[in-house]
Design a protein around this motif. Structure first.
Motif, short mmCIF file in Angstrom:
data_model
loop_
_atom_site.label_atom_id
_atom_site.label_comp_id
_atom_site.label_asym_id
_atom_site.label_seq_id
_atom_site.Cartn_x
_atom_site.Cartn_y
_atom_site.Cartn_z
N ARG A 156 0.84 -1.21 0.00
CA ARG A 156 0.00 0.00 0.00
C ARG A 156 0.87 1.25 0.00
N TYR A 157 1.94 1.26 0.78
CA TYR A 157 2.81 2.42 0.84
C TYR A 157 3.88 2.39 -0.26
N ARG A 158 4.45 1.22 -0.50
CA ARG A 158 5.55 1.12 -1.45
C ARG A 158 5.13 1.45 -2.87
N ASP A 159 3.92 1.06 -3.25
CA ASP A 159 3.50 1.17 -4.65
C ASP A 159 2.80 2.49 -4.97
N THR A 160 2.79 3.42 -4.03
CA THR A 160 2.18 4.73 -4.26
C THR A 160 3.11 5.81 -3.76
N GLY A 161 2.74 7.04 -4.06
CA GLY A 161 3.40 8.17 -3.42
C GLY A 161 2.81 8.34 -2.03
N ARG A 162 2.89 9.54 -1.52
CA ARG A 162 2.36 9.79 -0.18
C ARG A 162 0.88 9.41 -0.12
N VAL A 163 0.52 8.64 0.91
CA VAL A 163 -0.85 8.13 1.03
C VAL A 163 -1.74 9.13 1.75
N TRP A 164 -1.24 9.76 2.82
CA TRP A 164 -2.07 10.62 3.66
C TRP A 164 -1.71 12.08 3.46
N GLU B 80 2.41 7.60 8.00
CA GLU B 80 3.50 8.47 7.56
C GLU B 80 3.86 9.54 8.58
N THR C 285 8.21 1.11 4.84
CA THR C 285 8.17 2.27 3.95
C THR C 285 7.47 3.44 4.61
N ARG D 275 9.07 7.23 5.62
CA ARG D 275 8.46 8.52 5.29
C ARG D 275 8.19 9.33 6.55
#
Length: 211
Positions: free
Chosen positions: A17-25, A52, A74, A78
């Motif tokens: 979820r975190y590795r495959d995207t940019g900033r999530v929140w 994060e 990850t 961050r």
């Protein structure tokens, strides 16, 4: 929450979820943390499921010594970067745990857990009981959980069982006379879908003070 079709472990799911995207929140602290913790005297804090790091950084900037915990390496990387950029990197320690299987050591003046709900298996009851046990004498337990899907969510992405105010309180199995209830309520807040549909979402909030 559980998704019967989930085939990955919790660690694999959240790391992807975190590795495959940019900033999530958003990088901003949770509104209910700000509302409930602004009046507390700084001490030691434990942020469970820190993601994060926005909540941990907000607490550290207000004088708390914070331990931030997440399942994703990850996310923790961050979070550490966010803390360094905010000038509070020396006030936050980061620990990787799969809650329900391992838990940080020690006791804390504030234990905060926001939205510990997951589409992959999570032993929420065990985690919340461990959170309560980690609160030092005179300290605060702050829990926030979604009470249901957003009003605009017409087709839920997976089956979920949402908590109730009284249900979670009972599951904590707190020793009688040892805790004071300072907040126990359902809060409705605005929520907008990715397509721009406006609506609302309700959250349950518990703030408890240990004697």
């Amino acid at each position: 929450m559980t998704d019967p079709s989930a085939q990955t472990s919790a660690t694999e799911f959240w790391e992807a979820r975190y590795r495959d995207t940019g900033r999530v929140w958003s990088g901003r602290p949770n509104e209910l943390l700000v509302r409930e913790a602004s009046g507390l005297a700084p001490g030691t804090a434990l942020d469970l499921g820190c993601g994060e790091g926005a909540d941990a950084v907000w607490l550290a900037a207000r004088g708390w010594r914070v331990t931030g915990v997440d399942i994703s390496g990850t996310a923790l990387e961050r979070a550490a970067g966010h803390a360094a950029d905010a000038g509070v990197g020396d006030r936050v320690a980061w620990e990787r745990h799969e809650l329900g299987r391992s838990f940080p050591e020690g006791s804390f003046d504030l234990v905060s857990a926001h939205y510990l709900q997951s589409p992959v298996p999570l032993d929420q009851q065990t985690v919340l009981r461990e959170a309560a046990r980690a609160v030092a004498g005179g300290g605060t337990l702050l829990l926030v959980l979604h009470a249901g899907w957003p009003s605009w969510q017409t087709e839920p992405p997976f089956d979920a069982v949402f908590p109730t105010l009284d249900g979670v309180f009972a599951e904590l199995a707190l020793p009688e006379g040892e805790w004071a209830v300072e907040t126990k309520e359902t809060v409705r807040r605005p929520s907008t879908s990715p397509e721009g549909v406006e609506g609302f979402r309700e959250d349950h909030v518990w703030r408890l003070r240990r004697a």
